[in-house]
Design a protein around this motif. Sequence first.
Motif: not given
Length: 539
Positions: A274-298
């Motif tokens: 994906d050519p947008k890897l760096v922009s995803k890494i530096l995008n707080p909204d994208h990083l925040n999406k992982a919280a959904y998985t963590f929260g649901n598993l908890t």
Amino acid sequence: MELCFGWFLLVASIPAIFAQDISHGSIVVDGTMTVAQTDDNFVCATIDWWPHDKCNYDQCPWHYTSVMNLNLSHPFLAKAIQAFNRLRIRVGGSLQDQVLYDVGNLKSPCHPFQKMKDGLFGFSKGCLHMERWDELNRFFKETGAMVTFGLNALHGRHKIKRSLWGGDWDSSNAQDFMKYTVSKGYQIDSWEFGNELSGNGIGAHVHADQYGKDLVNLRRIINELYKGSQSKPSLVAPGGFYDEEWFVKLLQTSGFGVIDVMSHHMYNLGAGVDPKLVSKILNPDHLNKAAYTFGNLTHIIRRHGPWTSAWVGESGGAYNSGGAHVSNTFVNSFWYLDQLGMASKYHTKVYCRQTLIGGNYGLLNATTFVPNPDYYSGLLWHRLMGKVVLNVESHASPFLRSYAHCSKGRTGVTLLVINLSNQTNFIMNAQNSINLKLAANEQNISRESFTHSLKKTFSWVGTKASDDALLREEYHLTPKDGYLRSRTMVLNGIPLELTSTGDIPSLNPVRVNVKSPITISPLSIAFIVFPNFEAPACG
């Protein structure tokens, strides 16, 4: 010495400061209560099974880093592991379910992995000879590694349609292998069952009720083999991508006390190409999406399996061997450290990085064994961040991300601050929530007592503040020459490079007056250690 460094930092940064936005704010840490707890050995790394001819996107970045042929005698490898003073290593990956163990009454031929057009993931079955298993265990013992081993959960099953596999797991080969392991006195911290067979799977999948039934069988085998043993390995499963319905059914089918750890995999950056890897890494909204998985598993663990705990059993950011010139460079540490911080807040006990070595996402370079930037990020986390997670709040920009833990092996608190902004220089006051509450409660105070109250509010000492100059320790991480895709990490202005003898360099902080503001430069990361922070939750 500290004053000299501070003056140099100020003078050197003057041109940059005038070219940047400056944002002032506060970071408030609540040391009165525990948010979550990780395992003592939270940071983990994987050694995978992929052969040298595993390729993605016309690249073959694995070289000779497989469980089968990794050069265990390379001095850099042992020293990199020993620097952690007990690194948790997971042996596993996509091909583990096709591994045969050359021991006991194995009736199938035992050959190395080979390219096979119709094979799962394009490879044949592979073979782990006991001579190699002996070598690996000698290496694990010498380096002090804690071992999680992934077993062949597809053995004996048959393909029903497309990616669905059915039938009971044939446990005989795994049982003979485990019996051999016990007989040799090899220390296994945990046995993991299968790799990415949950939900719709990756390449193959198994229904949850069948998987649960097989786990009951594996629990019985572990109990029998380790009967009378002082320590019994944990049972980890399913080692796949999170699927709520499938995970719930697995817990219900296997029943109370069978699974010790619910492990799941995360590749939240998408494909390595994906050519947008760096922009995803530096995008707080994208990083925040992982919280959904963590929260649901908890949530499902609390509701359906409170006897278990959560692990990230594998995570490399970008899948298909990672992103070339991204996953092995400084910029990836923004993703990696943010994941460690976020996962720990959601009661994740262990976080296994894909990989220790191999692919583009290895902590070590696959050919030279020299550490990539993420190696130092993981090592600093392991050394500084204790297992008790604290709540931290800041009303600064979403591009400034912060996490706080009790310090590891000492009193006080360690703060991790990540600046994703390429323009904003954050100047932050660190505050203790205890002092804010005290200041709010104090009424009708004199000018003298007001001054003392203010002093306490901006001090990490808490209610025991004194007029003595107290110091905090700062570890500022930046890329060499300011190039985000640099493979060299810089700590407090010093490039991190192996010594002439191949040892991991010293990771030394700078010491700063605890009452001074914290400055976080654009696109940088900092660990801040407050030795005198008053935090009842830290004991």
